[in-house]
Motif scaffolding. Sequence first.
Motif, PDB file in Angstrom:
ATOM      1  N   ARG A  89      -1.696  -2.780  -4.794  1.00 48.71           N
ATOM      2  CA  ARG A  89      -2.187  -3.131  -3.463  1.00 48.71           C
ATOM      3  C   ARG A  89      -1.396  -2.339  -2.408  1.00 48.71           C
ATOM      4  NH1 ARG A  89      -3.206  -9.744  -4.143  1.00 48.71           N
ATOM      5  NH2 ARG A  89      -4.575  -9.513  -5.959  1.00 48.71           N
ATOM      6  N   PRO A  90      -1.770  -2.417  -1.144  1.00 50.40           N
ATOM      7  CA  PRO A  90      -1.117  -1.599  -0.124  1.00 50.40           C
ATOM      8  C   PRO A  90       0.388  -1.838   0.025  1.00 50.40           C
ATOM      9  CG  PRO A  90      -3.234  -2.352   0.681  1.00 50.40           C
ATOM     10  CD  PRO A  90      -2.986  -3.075  -0.611  1.00 50.40           C
ATOM     11  N   VAL A  91       1.061  -0.791   0.508  1.00 52.04           N
ATOM     12  CA  VAL A  91       2.491  -0.812   0.806  1.00 52.04           C
ATOM     13  C   VAL A  91       2.710  -0.198   2.179  1.00 52.04           C
ATOM     14  CG1 VAL A  91       4.766   0.112   0.182  1.00 52.04           C
ATOM     15  CG2 VAL A  91       3.186  -0.650  -1.624  1.00 52.04           C
ATOM     16  N   LEU A  92       3.557  -0.831   2.985  1.00 48.86           N
ATOM     17  CA  LEU A  92       4.036  -0.256   4.241  1.00 48.86           C
ATOM     18  C   LEU A  92       5.500   0.100   4.053  1.00 48.86           C
ATOM     19  CD1 LEU A  92       3.452  -1.439   7.870  1.00 48.86           C
ATOM     20  CD2 LEU A  92       5.802  -1.172   7.060  1.00 48.86           C
ATOM     21  N   THR A  93       5.896   1.279   4.528  1.00 49.09           N
ATOM     22  CA  THR A  93       7.312   1.647   4.474  1.00 49.09           C
ATOM     23  C   THR A  93       7.896   1.700   5.873  1.00 49.09           C
ATOM     24  OG1 THR A  93       6.501   3.931   4.211  1.00 49.09           O
ATOM     25  CG2 THR A  93       7.527   2.894   2.301  1.00 49.09           C
ATOM     26  N   ASP A  94       9.009   0.984   6.057  1.00 50.71           N
ATOM     27  CA  ASP A  94       9.793   1.121   7.284  1.00 50.71           C
ATOM     28  C   ASP A  94      10.489   2.472   7.236  1.00 50.71           C
ATOM     29  OD1 ASP A  94      11.102   0.676   9.627  1.00 50.71           O
ATOM     30  OD2 ASP A  94      12.252  -1.052   8.943  1.00 50.71           O
ATOM     31  N   SER A  95      10.842   3.001   8.375  1.00 53.56           N
ATOM     32  CA  SER A  95      11.376   4.360   8.450  1.00 53.56           C
ATOM     33  C   SER A  95      12.860   4.456   8.131  1.00 53.56           C
ATOM     34  CB  SER A  95      11.160   4.918   9.853  1.00 53.56           C
ATOM     35  OG  SER A  95      11.900   4.151  10.799  1.00 53.56           O
ATOM     36  N   GLY A  96      13.575   3.348   8.215  1.00 50.36           N
ATOM     37  CA  GLY A  96      15.023   3.352   8.038  1.00 50.36           C
ATOM     38  C   GLY A  96      15.792   3.210   9.335  1.00 50.36           C
ATOM     39  N   GLY A  97      15.095   3.145  10.468  1.00 50.05           N
ATOM     40  CA  GLY A  97      15.771   3.060  11.754  1.00 50.05           C
ATOM     41  C   GLY A  97      16.646   1.835  11.898  1.00 50.05           C
ATOM     42  N   TYR A  98      16.158   0.679  11.444  1.00 50.95           N
ATOM     43  CA  TYR A  98      16.950  -0.546  11.589  1.00 50.95           C
ATOM     44  C   TYR A  98      18.199  -0.488  10.711  1.00 50.95           C
ATOM     45  CZ  TYR A  98      18.572  -5.312  11.438  1.00 50.95           C
ATOM     46  OH  TYR A  98      19.369  -6.432  11.493  1.00 50.95           O
ATOM     47  N   ASP A 142       0.900   3.297   2.053  1.00 57.43           N
ATOM     48  CA  ASP A 142      -0.365   3.293   2.783  1.00 57.43           C
ATOM     49  C   ASP A 142      -0.139   3.410   4.279  1.00 57.43           C
ATOM     50  OD1 ASP A 142      -2.677   2.042   0.682  1.00 57.43           O
ATOM     51  OD2 ASP A 142      -0.585   1.654   0.185  1.00 57.43           O
ATOM     52  N   ILE A 143       0.955   2.827   4.769  1.00 55.06           N
ATOM     53  CA  ILE A 143       1.321   2.893   6.189  1.00 55.06           C
ATOM     54  C   ILE A 143       2.760   3.371   6.295  1.00 55.06           C
ATOM     55  CG2 ILE A 143       1.627   1.623   8.353  1.00 55.06           C
ATOM     56  CD1 ILE A 143      -0.460  -0.374   7.381  1.00 55.06           C
ATOM     57  N   MET A 144       2.969   4.435   7.061  1.00 53.16           N
ATOM     58  CA  MET A 144       4.311   4.954   7.332  1.00 53.16           C
ATOM     59  C   MET A 144       4.696   4.585   8.765  1.00 53.16           C
ATOM     60  SD  MET A 144       4.053   8.817   5.688  1.00 53.16           S
ATOM     61  CE  MET A 144       2.861   9.396   6.909  1.00 53.16           C
ATOM     62  N   MET A 145       6.000   4.443   8.989  1.00 51.95           N
ATOM     63  CA  MET A 145       6.517   4.176  10.327  1.00 51.95           C
ATOM     64  C   MET A 145       7.317   5.370  10.809  1.00 51.95           C
ATOM     65  SD  MET A 145       5.297   1.144  10.732  1.00 51.95           S
ATOM     66  CE  MET A 145       6.011   0.893  12.363  1.00 51.95           C
ATOM     67  N   VAL A 146       7.256   5.655  12.111  1.00 49.78           N
ATOM     68  CA  VAL A 146       8.080   6.714  12.677  1.00 49.78           C
ATOM     69  C   VAL A 146       9.547   6.272  12.663  1.00 49.78           C
ATOM     70  CG1 VAL A 146       6.210   7.492  14.188  1.00 49.78           C
ATOM     71  CG2 VAL A 146       7.915   5.870  15.063  1.00 49.78           C
ATOM     72  N   LEU A 147      10.438   7.246  12.627  1.00 48.40           N
ATOM     73  CA  LEU A 147      11.863   6.940  12.769  1.00 48.40           C
ATOM     74  C   LEU A 147      12.148   6.620  14.234  1.00 48.40           C
ATOM     75  CD1 LEU A 147      14.631   6.838  11.313  1.00 48.40           C
ATOM     76  CD2 LEU A 147      14.973   9.218  12.051  1.00 48.40           C
ATOM     77  N   ASP A 148      12.804   5.498  14.471  1.00 51.28           N
ATOM     78  CA  ASP A 148      13.126   5.095  15.837  1.00 51.28           C
ATOM     79  C   ASP A 148      14.627   4.853  15.959  1.00 51.28           C
ATOM     80  OD1 ASP A 148      12.999   2.856  14.158  1.00 51.28           O
ATOM     81  OD2 ASP A 148      12.591   1.498  15.819  1.00 51.28           O
ATOM     82  N   GLU A 149      15.107   4.840  17.179  1.00 47.54           N
ATOM     83  CA  GLU A 149      16.498   4.468  17.426  1.00 47.54           C
ATOM     84  C   GLU A 149      16.514   3.029  17.921  1.00 47.54           C
ATOM     85  OE1 GLU A 149      20.578   5.593  19.860  1.00 47.54           O
ATOM     86  OE2 GLU A 149      18.813   6.863  20.111  1.00 47.54           O
TER      87      GLU A 149
END
Length: 378
Positions: A89-98, A142-149
Amino acid sequence: MSSFQFNLLSQDPGSRARRGRLQLCHGAVETPVFMPVGTRATVTGMTTDEMQALGAEIVLANTYHLLLRPGPELFRRVGGIHPFMGWDRPVLTDSGGYQIFSLSADRMIREEGAKFRSYVDQRYHLLSPEKSIEMQTAIGSDIMMVLDECVDSTAPESVTRAAMERTHRWALRSLAARTNPAQALFGIVQGGVVPALRRESADFLCQQPFDGLAIGGLAVGDTRAQREDTTAFAAELLPADRPRYLMGVGTPPDLLVAIGCGVDMFDCILPTHLASQGTAFTGTGRVRVTRSAYNSCDEPLDASCTCMVCRKHSRAYLGHLIRCREPLGPRLISRHNFHHYLTLMRDARQAIEDGVYASWAKNKLAQIDRHEHAAPRA
């Protein structure tokens, strides 16, 4: 071509709550949705079969941790995270910013990216917007997140502004680094608890071709009132035709309030994190099974719950497992907590469809005391 779609199905007349459906590479996701956190390609203590049986439609994994171990080469070899963890099933990945934010003693943030020391082998790594997207592409989410500060939500306005503006520059670099259009990409609205900054961030990111937009930088130093006010303000700034994701905020009351503000997606580590301490979520508040008052309590965690744990096990038994440090204890309470969260989301979706979300959520919030129970019933 991207397979990403977001369709609004209904709107609650008494609030801004909305019912929708995400179409992603690995299937459909009904919204509002809670995404169990599977940081290292596993939801702690749970098998993928158990998560599917509970009704989870999407899980979250973390780019930072998976970059360090097992690394991108393995994901490329096996074809991504789905076959690796046995989840179709779908997966979202956080970018690692936190995670970078939380490593304040072992990282240095500059325009190029974040340089940090690995907890695995003590070597230094540079996580840039491009590197984050490259890793998420290898993971195949399925969903990627941008790297944020990410900064403390109540940091001085000058610090918050600088982080927000860098997040915007990194967002553009993340868009440029995207190579697989089948993977959706979400931007992240920052700005702490300063309304003017939140508006500026939303205005900038809404002009970019992101598939969805997240509200980031909350639950990191803010009060509950600040969090609710900022969520309501920021959600109203985001376009109706794109999904809205509130990152890392997730007690049941948090979710109920944010859904009423028009938020569609949530994640939080609390169901497993608190389960490891012996705390369960119920329809009338939290229950900590290690309290001495429950040592001889034959009641289930939640008398109104239909999950396997509540059907079979008592508070006394679960407290015994936690005190003995038996791995089964956190597993069982986690299973109950996920059942509670996912059932809450299903009921919320139904209430929106029925046009009664505002009154339904008000009653739910009144039932949840947000504290531990005082004592078992006689």
